[in-house]
Enzyme design. Structure first.
Site, PDB file in Angstrom:
ATOM      1  N   VAL A 105       0.846  -1.192   0.000  1.00  0.00           N
ATOM      2  CA  VAL A 105       0.000   0.000   0.000  1.00  0.00           C
ATOM      3  C   VAL A 105       0.881   1.242   0.000  1.00  0.00           C
ATOM      4  O   VAL A 105       1.857   1.325   0.752  1.00  0.00           O
ATOM      5  CB  VAL A 105      -0.972  -0.017   1.201  1.00  0.00           C
ATOM      6  N   SER A 106       0.575   2.197  -0.869  1.00  0.00           N
ATOM      7  CA  SER A 106       1.262   3.483  -0.943  1.00  0.00           C
ATOM      8  C   SER A 106       2.770   3.281  -1.162  1.00  0.00           C
ATOM      9  O   SER A 106       3.175   2.676  -2.153  1.00  0.00           O
ATOM     10  CB  SER A 106       0.957   4.286   0.331  1.00  0.00           C
ATOM     11  N   TRP A 107       3.614   3.770  -0.241  1.00  0.00           N
ATOM     12  CA  TRP A 107       5.071   3.544  -0.346  1.00  0.00           C
ATOM     13  C   TRP A 107       5.364   2.053  -0.487  1.00  0.00           C
ATOM     14  O   TRP A 107       6.218   1.644  -1.266  1.00  0.00           O
ATOM     15  CB  TRP A 107       5.739   4.121   0.894  1.00  0.00           C
ATOM     16  N   THR A 131      -1.060   3.385  -4.915  1.00  0.00           N
ATOM     17  CA  THR A 131       0.380   3.574  -5.101  1.00  0.00           C
ATOM     18  C   THR A 131       0.696   4.141  -6.482  1.00  0.00           C
ATOM     19  O   THR A 131      -0.202   4.425  -7.282  1.00  0.00           O
ATOM     20  CB  THR A 131       1.109   2.240  -4.862  1.00  0.00           C
TER      21      THR A 131
END
Length: 289
Positions: A105-107, A131
Site C-alpha cells: 500500500v502506498s510507499w 500507489t
C-alpha cells in the site's frame, strides 16, 4: 474491539545486518492458498494494517516494520529497494516459504513492485493499493503532502483527527469514522532517521521502464477521492503492466483499505481466488522444470 495482533507470531529477525520486527499469521496452518507478503506505507507500523489479516482468515501473512518504524531499531546505513527486496526474500526463506502473493500500500506498493520484478519466481500475484510507479508520478494535493510531512500526524491524535480528510479523503462512508479512530489508535510514530531513510529509499526510483516486463497477474486498486496518490497514477500502472486490471473505489481516499474494508477485501479475495491463467500455469511448469 478485536485485536488482530493477538494471533500474530512476533519475532525480532537479524537479516543482512539489520534487525527487523516481524509478524506472521497462520504460516503453520494447512491452506490451499499461498501466504501474503505485505509491504506497509511510509512510517507505518505492522499494527496499522493488521486488521487485513482478520479479514482474510484463510491465508497466512508475513509483515515487518521497516528500519526505524514500529519496533524495528533505527537503520545504521541507508537502504534501497533492491536491498529491502533481498531482505524480504531472506525472511521468506527463513520461514520455509517459496511462492507468495505480494501486496503493498502506498510507499509499500512501490516496494511490492520492485520485489515482484526482482523476485519474479517468488511472486504469484501482485496487489498494488493506492500507489504509484515512483518518481514518475502525477503529484497529489499539495495541502495533503504538507500535512503528511508533519510528524505530528503520528503523535498528535487531535492533529490527525482535524486533518484526516485532507490527508486521506474518503471519510463520509458509514463506519469510516470508527475506522479512522481505530487507525489513529494503532499508529506508532517512526523515528526521525527511520522516516528519512524511507524517503531516501525511493529517491530517484521509478518502476516505469521495467513494468512491461512484470510477469505477475496484477490488481491495481485506487481511491477515487485519494488526496495523496491521484487515481490517474493507477491508470499509468495499468497501461504499463501487461497482465493487470484496475479497480476504482468510489468515494475512497488514501486509506480505503480500512475505510472501505468490506469492498476492498471482496475485490482482493476475488482476484486472489481466480483460476490460474495460462501465463501462471506456464511459469509454474517452467519453475518445476
Amino acid at each position: 474491539m478485536s485485536n488482530p495482533m493477538k494471533d500474530a507470531v512476533v519475532t525480532m529477525e537479524e537479516v543482512g545486518g539489520r534487525t527487523l520486527r516481524t509478524a506472521t499469521w497462520r504460516l503453520d496452518k494447512p491452506t490451499d492458498h499461498p501466504p501474503i507478503l505485505f509491504f506497509n506505507g511510509i512510517g507505518a507500523n505492522i499494527e496499522a494494517v493488521a486488521p487485513l489479516t482478520e479479514a482474510l482468515p484463510d491465508r497466512g501473512f508475513v509483515m515487518f516494520d521497516m528500519p526505524g518504524t514500529g519496533e524495528s531499531p533505527d537503520p545504521l546505513i541507508p537502504y534501497n529497494p533492491f536491498t529491502m527486496s533481498w531482505t524480504a526474500a531472506e525472511l521468506l526463506a527463513r520461514h520455509g516459504l517459496g511462492e507468495v502473493d505480494v501486496m503493498g500500500v502506498s510507499w509499500g506498493g512501490a516496494m511490492a513492485q520492485h520485489f515482484a520484478l526482482q523476485h519474479a519466481n517468488r511472486t504469484r500475484r501482485l496487489t498494488l493499493i493506492a500507489t504509484t510507479p515512483g518518481m514518475a508520478m502525477v503529484p497529489g494535493n499539495p495541502a495533503a503532502f504538507t500535512k503528511m510531512a508533519n510528524p505530528r500526524r503520528y503523535i498528535d491524535p487531535e492533529f490527525m483527527n482535524e486533518h484526516f480528510a485532507t490527508l486521506y479523503g474518503g471519510v463520509d462512508k458509514d463506519g469510516a469514522e470508527h475506522q479512522k479512530d481505530s487507525h489513529i489508535g494503532r499508529l506508532k510514530p517512526p523515528s526521525p532517521r527511520g522516516y528519512m531513510y524511507q524517503l531516501l529509499c525511493m529517491l530517484g526510483w521509478t518502476s516505469l521502464p521495467a513494468l512491461p516486463f512484470l510477469k505477475s497477474e496484477t490488481l491495481i486498486m485506487m481511491g477515487e477521492d485519494d488526496q495523496i496518490v491521484r487515481p490517474i497514477n493507477g491508470q499509468i500502472l495499468k497501461a504499463m503492466i501487461p497482465n493487470s486490471r484496475i479497480e476504482m473505489i468510489k468515494g475512497g481516499g488514501h486509506l480505503f483499505l480500512l475505510t472501505h474494508a468490506d469492498e476492498s477485501v471482496a475485490l482482493i479475495r476475488k482476484f486472489l481466488d481466480a483460476p490460474e491463467t495460462a501465463t501462471e500455469t506456464g511459469r509454474d511448469r517452467a519453475a518445476a522444470a
